[in-house]
Each structure stands twice: as structure tokens, then as C-alpha cells.
Design a protein around this motif. Sequence first.
Motif, mmCIF file in Angstrom:
data_model
loop_
_atom_site.group_PDB
_atom_site.id
_atom_site.type_symbol
_atom_site.label_atom_id
_atom_site.label_comp_id
_atom_site.label_asym_id
_atom_site.label_seq_id
_atom_site.Cartn_x
_atom_site.Cartn_y
_atom_site.Cartn_z
ATOM 1 N N LYS A 667 0.822 -1.205 0.000
ATOM 2 C CA LYS A 667 0.000 0.000 0.000
ATOM 3 C C LYS A 667 0.858 1.258 0.000
ATOM 4 N N GLY A 668 2.141 1.092 0.255
ATOM 5 C CA GLY A 668 3.028 2.246 0.224
ATOM 6 C C GLY A 668 2.593 3.316 1.201
ATOM 7 N N THR A 669 2.396 4.491 0.672
ATOM 8 C CA THR A 669 2.012 5.622 1.535
ATOM 9 C C THR A 669 0.553 6.008 1.353
ATOM 10 N N LEU A 670 -0.268 5.087 0.835
ATOM 11 C CA LEU A 670 -1.691 5.390 0.703
ATOM 12 C C LEU A 670 -2.275 5.728 2.073
ATOM 13 N N ALA A 671 -3.094 6.746 2.105
ATOM 14 C CA ALA A 671 -3.721 7.178 3.359
ATOM 15 C C ALA A 671 -5.010 6.402 3.573
ATOM 16 N N ASP A 672 -5.110 5.688 4.716
ATOM 17 C CA ASP A 672 -6.232 4.786 4.952
ATOM 18 C C ASP A 672 -7.586 5.471 4.868
ATOM 19 N N ALA A 673 -7.658 6.709 5.270
ATOM 20 C CA ALA A 673 -8.957 7.376 5.332
ATOM 21 C C ALA A 673 -9.392 7.949 3.986
ATOM 22 N N ASN A 674 -8.510 7.948 3.029
ATOM 23 C CA ASN A 674 -8.821 8.572 1.740
ATOM 24 C C ASN A 674 -9.405 7.562 0.753
ATOM 25 N N ASN A 675 -9.950 8.101 -0.319
ATOM 26 C CA ASN A 675 -10.451 7.251 -1.398
ATOM 27 C C ASN A 675 -9.301 6.801 -2.286
ATOM 28 N N PRO A 676 -9.198 5.499 -2.612
ATOM 29 C CA PRO A 676 -8.209 5.077 -3.619
ATOM 30 C C PRO A 676 -8.671 5.513 -5.016
ATOM 31 N N ARG A 677 -7.761 6.023 -5.783
ATOM 32 C CA ARG A 677 -8.094 6.552 -7.113
ATOM 33 C C ARG A 677 -7.133 5.981 -8.152
ATOM 34 N N LEU A 678 -7.662 5.752 -9.335
ATOM 35 C CA LEU A 678 -6.852 5.346 -10.479
ATOM 36 C C LEU A 678 -6.551 6.568 -11.328
ATOM 37 N N THR A 679 -5.288 6.735 -11.687
ATOM 38 C CA THR A 679 -4.969 7.832 -12.612
ATOM 39 C C THR A 679 -5.383 7.434 -14.022
ATOM 40 N N MET A 680 -5.876 8.406 -14.774
ATOM 41 C CA MET A 680 -6.366 8.188 -16.136
ATOM 42 C C MET A 680 -5.358 8.716 -17.153
ATOM 43 N N PRO A 681 -5.351 8.163 -18.361
ATOM 44 C CA PRO A 681 -4.509 8.749 -19.420
ATOM 45 C C PRO A 681 -5.078 10.097 -19.809
ATOM 46 N N SER A 714 -17.187 -1.981 -8.199
ATOM 47 C CA SER A 714 -18.044 -1.623 -9.334
ATOM 48 C C SER A 714 -17.407 -0.622 -10.270
ATOM 49 N N GLY A 715 -16.230 -0.140 -9.922
ATOM 50 C CA GLY A 715 -15.586 0.814 -10.827
ATOM 51 C C GLY A 715 -15.867 2.243 -10.439
ATOM 52 N N ALA A 716 -15.253 3.135 -11.171
ATOM 53 C CA ALA A 716 -15.394 4.554 -10.855
ATOM 54 C C ALA A 716 -16.715 5.073 -11.379
ATOM 55 N N GLN A 717 -17.349 5.926 -10.602
ATOM 56 C CA GLN A 717 -18.624 6.501 -11.000
ATOM 57 C C GLN A 717 -18.476 7.914 -11.530
ATOM 58 N N ALA A 718 -17.338 8.519 -11.338
ATOM 59 C CA ALA A 718 -17.139 9.894 -11.806
ATOM 60 C C ALA A 718 -15.655 10.162 -11.942
ATOM 61 N N LEU A 719 -15.323 11.144 -12.753
ATOM 62 C CA LEU A 719 -13.948 11.617 -12.891
ATOM 63 C C LEU A 719 -13.908 13.074 -12.473
ATOM 64 N N ASN A 720 -12.892 13.437 -11.725
ATOM 65 C CA ASN A 720 -12.774 14.861 -11.419
ATOM 66 C C ASN A 720 -12.013 15.570 -12.529
ATOM 67 N N GLY A 721 -11.810 16.839 -12.376
ATOM 68 C CA GLY A 721 -11.156 17.623 -13.410
ATOM 69 C C GLY A 721 -9.666 17.451 -13.473
ATOM 70 N N GLN A 722 -9.110 16.551 -12.648
ATOM 71 C CA GLN A 722 -7.668 16.395 -12.612
ATOM 72 C C GLN A 722 -7.205 15.051 -13.171
ATOM 73 N N GLY A 723 -8.114 14.271 -13.746
ATOM 74 C CA GLY A 723 -7.701 13.054 -14.434
ATOM 75 C C GLY A 723 -7.551 11.842 -13.551
ATOM 76 N N THR A 724 -8.296 11.748 -12.431
ATOM 77 C CA THR A 724 -8.313 10.530 -11.626
ATOM 78 C C THR A 724 -9.744 10.031 -11.496
ATOM 79 N N ALA A 725 -9.878 8.726 -11.271
ATOM 80 C CA ALA A 725 -11.196 8.117 -11.116
ATOM 81 C C ALA A 725 -11.250 7.422 -9.760
ATOM 82 N N ALA A 726 -12.248 7.758 -8.961
ATOM 83 C CA ALA A 726 -12.401 7.144 -7.641
ATOM 84 C C ALA A 726 -13.000 5.748 -7.788
#
Length: 761
Positions: A667-681, A714-726
Amino acid sequence: MARFASNPVYLASPEKGVDGRGILTGARAPLMTDGRIGDFWLDSRTDQQKLYGPKNAGAWPDLGFIKGNRGWTPVFAAVADGVRRVQRVVDWQGGEGPKPATGKYVGATGLVDAIGDALDIRGPEGPEMVIDALDAGGDTATYDTLVPAADAGDDNVRRPLKEMFSPGGSLIFKTLADAQAAAVPARIDRVFINEIDGYRVRVDSQPSAGGKHRSADRFLSDEQGTDSANGGWWADLADVGPNRISAAAQAALDIAAARVAAAVEYPVVTGANFTASSDVQVLLSTANVNDYWHFGSMVYETAKNRLHWMFRSAAVHTAAESQIMYMFSDDGGATLWSYDGDGVLVSGPSAVVASPAGRDYRDVCLGITPTGDILAIYTDLPIGGGATPVRRMRSRDSGKTWQSESVIYTHSSTGARAYGRIKVVPGDGKSRMVFTMYRSDTNDVRLWLSDDMGATWTMGAALFSGSAENETEVAFWGNVGVAIGRKNAGGMSVAVTENYGATWTKLADVLGSVTADVAPTVDIVRDPYGTVWVVLGTCSRANDTMRWFSGTLKDVLANGGDGLDSFFDSATDMQATSGYHVPQRLPSGEWVVFEVKEDNSGGRVLRLRRMQIEKSVMMARKWTPRLVSGSVMSALGNEATYTSQFGRYDRLGDLIRFEGYLQIATKGTLADANNPRLTMPGAGVPSGSQLVLRPAVFVPHFSNGNLPAGNYLSGAQALNGQGTAALYRSGPTGSTAMVVTEINATFAVRFSGSYYAAVTN
């Protein structure tokens, strides 16, 4: 009852009646010795055809012509009579008999003798144009300069130059040499060059890579003046990109491209690679171990919509007496034909040439000359050793007959081999034909050139030297060329030229190529959106696949084989020593690939594969996905460590399609309380864009999660304006954003999807 004449007269003996009148003929006038009294005479001469008669005791009366002479047609010439222009008869043509007199003029009602009576054929003089709007010679005209123009209803109008010509503009050149020689006006910011079939735009210094040239002027872009050191440079429009137009214009182009892309059929995504949407057609097959088909080639004849094939047939893979077989199809391979030795059409392939005892005819190269001849080049290999000629033959009748021509080259040993398609390429203003030849004993690969439709050939520069490459093919885009060669020691080498092949520079090897990769083919093409791509096809004998690499021409020129960073497999059943294949891009945009499928157990298959490479190879780009717990691309926050990461994406306008896979090591330095996000191309997404998912990321597989009972990823339901998907999970109570504590240390996920980069700036 019968009726009889009354009062019959009885004669003592038979009496002869008087001869009737006759018509005699001859190619002259009649003489008094001709005919009898009362006869007629026809003079049969074509320019006479007179009738005489009836003949009397003293003469043949002349009754005149029964057919007139063919009439004469006048030949006119325009003659000046002061300000007038009149027509004079200078000759007569097409008639019979004596010609009429020449020298007369055409008057209002017929021919006249005096020039003054002739009709003026020139119309009245037009109105005088106002020209006092032009400045004195030598002054610079601006787009506000008034120039004479004519509008309907008013013959004398002056209008600003900018209303007649758009500022800037484009010039068209036939060849790259023409563009280099031209002093292009400063206002011209774009040129089209027929030889490279593309646009180039002004830039402010010499480009570091990509298609480029320098014109005779030294202007900078946007009329910034001249610069003797940096001015006059031009670059391919696709390489310069959106910086040449405003953000608003680029946004409009991206949105329009996305609308087009929505109607495009994309390749399916399987595993870690894009695969071609393709279909395969078997041309020939056999289980006879003595029918070893190999070293095939294919060309497409546009004029007849005809595919031509040649291949070697022998008992074993190499070093055996052989035949070169030929066949063609006018219906895309559905039916196969050839011609026998007498030129009779027969079904299936026929041998066009057979090797003599102790020789192996192989390494067939095919091409079509600009004049439509089909040219074949092949290696005449001595089985027991000795000199190796490289021979050629030609068909001038679309494959019906073949004529042997003089030997191109004879090597002193068995180390010379011809290879690849014979291509027509730009040749510094010429239509040049090229193929490659490698010589294993001298460790070089040479480009062979012909500027006379293949009649004579000369050895050109070394593509590779001293590094033991063998099978090599080239492709050109204007003055720029790319050569890719198979290395004996493993992998694929890359060399480039920017001077029509006069010199070559070796760059980095093809990324990921291995020893078992063989038979490279190279093409350079432009996609519908202006990007120029290099497409490399190989056969990987390590995993029995046909593999296609791609990268932009700009990236390959800058980085060599590292620029070919995308690939997909079109076939996974090539088996054992399979490998030889030939692609051909048809005018429709469809690609057909001739595959020689070999099988050492005894099966042989020649087949034709149809593909849409532009929808697969050219749009597949490498991308490395990441798992983070931040939400801002510039400050992603904490991140996992990885066992593996893989991603591919394509972009058409503002529509981006992607697929990826990653497995974390910790998990490296992932913060437990935060949402895991996938970076998008997000390469190339305009600044400030909002990424809009359509409709969500699809997750076909994940493992090592720590989800609540009854939940699934179930996958990401939205993308923010910075190119990551929760990442979200779904369960009995609905869909909820995950937190880092809900994944384990070796969490793995495979995902795919697409989104619009909806431009908001």
C-alpha cells in the motif's frame, strides 16, 4: 380453257432479233470503237463518273456528271487590319477536283476580295479599369491597399486587398525540392507539398525532429521579420500541433473530431493488448510435406482492382530446388487464377519459373512500377555454394506473361539475399523504386535504387553496417525514411534518413523486440486526423504471433525504436517457423495482409487477413496507470508500490478510450482514510478541461480486496477535473466510494472505459 393468238404467221426458218441497248463502263471516256449504236458508257473514275450515250454513228453524246465532287472546306487565319482582326482564307481541304482560290476574306455575307470589306471578329474594347489606386512600384502593399476590382453594375470599383485574399494563405508545391527552392512571402504561413501529401507550417527555428525543410527565404512565423540563423524553417502540421491555432479553434476541432469518433467502430480490448478487428480468408492449404510454401509477396494493382501473389514452393524450408508460383484474384481472394505457359487462364497458381538443378529460387520481392508493370525480384541461391545472382522478371500484361531481364547483381558467395516489397518512393523530384539486399558475409544491408521503372538498378547507401542485420524493409514520407531490420543477435534495429536515403543514422532498437521476431514490414501512413504513423509488422516465433508495433513518425525520428511503443497481435497461431507476411493498404483504407503460415509437422496455409489498422495500432498508446489516494494530478498525495502496471489508450478528438491493469506490491504511503483513485490517461487534454466519463469505468476483474460482505468492486462513478477516477463498491445498500482500508497489500485490478475531455476553457 386456253386462249390462243389468232392469225399466226409461219416463217420458213428461225430469224435473229436486234440486240438490246447496253451500259458499258471503263476508267476513261469512251472511244468510237467501243460499243454499238444505242449503247451507253459510264466513266468510272472517282473524280469524273460521267455518263455518255446513246452512241450514234458519229459520236458518244456527253450527258454530264452523275455524281458531283466532294466539296472543299476553307482554312482560315486571323489577320490584323489596324485595330481590327479579320479572317482570310489561306487554304482549302477535304474536297475533290481543283481547289478554289485562296486569299479572300470573310465578309458579312460571304467571301470578299478587299480586306476593308472583311468582318471584324474581335468584340468592342472593354471599359478602362481604374489603376490609380496602386502605389508606385517598389512600395510594400498591405491588406488595406486598394486594388482595382469589378462588381456587377459597376465596372470601376476599388476594394481593400484583405477583402479579396485572406491574410496568410497556402501555397502548393509539387515536390519538396520546389518548396526548398522557393522564397515564400512572409504572409504565407502554410504550404502543401504533393510529394509528401501533407501540409507544413512556418516555425521559428529548425525543428529537432519530424518532417521539416527550409525555404530560400528567412522569414519567421506570424510576420515577425527575418532571421538568417533561424528563419525559413517549416515543419509538418501534425508535428507542430494545436499551438499553431487558438485554444477556441482547437476546442472546436476536438469536439468535431469526437462527434466523428462516436460513429467509429473500435477494436475490442482483450488482455493487456489491443487486438485487431479482422477477418481471415484461407487462399490455399495443403498437408503435403513436399509442398513447402515460403518467401511470399503480394501487390495490389489499382487499375484492375487485382491482387497479385508470388511465393516459393519446394520440398523443404530452404536450400532445395524450387519453383516460383504466381496467382491473382479480382474478387479479393474469393477465386484464384493464373496463366499457363501458353497464356491460357487456369484456376489456382501456376509456376512462372523453376530453378535448375542445384539452385534454389527464393526471396521473392514484388512491386508495381508507376507505368503499371509488375516487377519481381528474387534470389538465385546455389545450394552447394558459389556465386549468388539476384534476378528480375517483368509482366507488362497484368501477370499473363513474364519476361526475364538482366541480373541486377551477382554476389561472390551465398551471403546475398533480396528482401521486402519493391516500393515507389519520393526520390528528390523523381519517381524512384527501391528494395533492400543484405549480405551476411560483409555485414551490411543496402538500399537498391532505380530511377527508370526498374530497368537499371544501382547500389545505394548502407542502411546498417557491421552489426549483422539481415531482413530489412524501408518506408518513406517525403525526404524522411525509416528502415527496420532483423538482427541476427536478436531484436529489431532502426535507422532513419532525412535526405531521401543518401545517408542513414542508426537509433535505438525496437522496444520489446526479441531474437525470435522475424520478417519486418514497414509502412508510413497518415490517419484521418493528420498524425503520421510508422507501422511495423513482425512475426514472433517465440509465441507464434503476428505482432504490429506503431508510433508517430515524430517519435520514431526522435527516439528510434523506443518511439514504437504500442502493439497488438493479429494472429496467435502462426506455428513453428511461420513468419513471412506482406501488408497492403487498399484505396478504401482497409489493410489486407498476406500470411504464410508454416507448420513443420506438414501443414501449409496461405491466407489473407483484412484489418483496420488505423482503428487499432495507430490509436493505441502506452500509458502507466497508478493507484493514489490524492485527488489533484499536480499533488497526487500518497501512492502504492507496484508489482506490475500496464495501460493503453487512444484518442480521437476529445474522446479517450483506455484499458489498464495494475497489481500493487504494498500500500506504500496510501492514506487509509482517503479514497483510492486510479490515474487516467490524459496526455494532450486541454488545460482546465473537465473529464466526463461515459458512462463508467468497467472492472472485469479484481482480487485481494477487503470489501464488506455482499459488496463488489463496481468501478469509478465519476472523474474529477484532474484526471483521476475514484473506485467504488456496490452492495445491498447501493454504491459507495471505497476507502484505502478496503483493499489489501496485493490488490490487483483490470479496468477499461472511455471519457470525453469536455473543453471548458
